[in-house]
Write a protein that holds these residues in place. Structure first.
Motif, short mmCIF file in Angstrom:
data_model
loop_
_atom_site.label_atom_id
_atom_site.label_comp_id
_atom_site.label_asym_id
_atom_site.label_seq_id
_atom_site.Cartn_x
_atom_site.Cartn_y
_atom_site.Cartn_z
N GLU A 111 -26.60 -19.72 -1.21
CA GLU A 111 -26.86 -19.75 0.23
C GLU A 111 -25.96 -20.77 0.90
O GLU A 111 -25.65 -21.83 0.35
CB GLU A 111 -28.33 -20.09 0.51
N ILE A 162 -25.46 -23.62 3.45
CA ILE A 162 -26.38 -24.59 4.03
C ILE A 162 -25.76 -25.40 5.16
O ILE A 162 -26.48 -25.94 6.00
CB ILE A 162 -26.95 -25.54 2.97
N TYR A 183 -26.17 -26.04 10.36
CA TYR A 183 -27.08 -26.40 9.28
C TYR A 183 -28.13 -25.31 9.12
O TYR A 183 -28.69 -24.84 10.11
CB TYR A 183 -27.79 -27.72 9.58
N ALA A 184 -28.41 -24.96 7.90
CA ALA A 184 -29.52 -24.08 7.63
C ALA A 184 -30.83 -24.82 7.95
O ALA A 184 -30.89 -26.06 7.86
CB ALA A 184 -29.51 -23.65 6.16
N GLU A 185 -31.85 -24.07 8.29
CA GLU A 185 -33.13 -24.69 8.64
C GLU A 185 -33.69 -25.55 7.50
O GLU A 185 -34.33 -26.56 7.73
CB GLU A 185 -34.13 -23.61 9.02
N ARG A 197 -21.69 -19.26 7.72
CA ARG A 197 -22.33 -19.41 6.42
C ARG A 197 -22.15 -18.20 5.51
O ARG A 197 -22.71 -18.16 4.42
CB ARG A 197 -23.81 -19.70 6.60
#
Length: 121
Positions: free
Chosen positions: A44, A46, A58-60, A103
């Protein structure tokens, strides 16, 4: 060639700083992304940082805990990881994209070899 380093073993709540460096080319014109792959899970994206405008994503799951930054003079992108949790345990990769920001894995042209981050509870 990209190289990611700085991983290691840390206790929950601790911090690590990952670095991504390049040899043979300048990162100035590349967006840099950080990805991670936990055991049994898909990789994933990030975080990423733009090449010229420095915009960030930014990923949560890491927002508010991780900070991405770049130092073009040192040809390095850093991911500062604070308040680490056991679920952050993964192999972390950096990647460079000449043409895009985001991403999605397919936009990245070069990948580092990965560095292991292990967070103990």
């Amino acid at each position: 060639q990209l190289q990611a380093f700085g991983g290691g073993l840390v206790q929950s709540g601790g911090s690590l700083r990952l670095s991504c460096t390049a040899s043979g080319f300048s990162l100035d014109y590349y967006a840099i992304g950080w990805f991670r792959q936990a055991p049994g899970k898909e990789r994933e994206g990030i975080s990423c940082i733009g090449s010229k405008d420095g915009r960030t994503y930014y990923a949560e799951s890491v927002k508010g805990r991780f900070t991405i930054s770049r130092d073009n003079a040192k040809n390095t992108v850093t991911l500062q990881m604070n308040s680490l949790k056991p679920e952050d345990t993964a192999v972390y990769y950096c990647a460079a994209s000449l043409s895009s920001f985001g991403r999605e894995e397919y936009i990245y042209d070069y990948w580092g070899q990965g560095t292991q981050v292990t967070v103990s509870s």
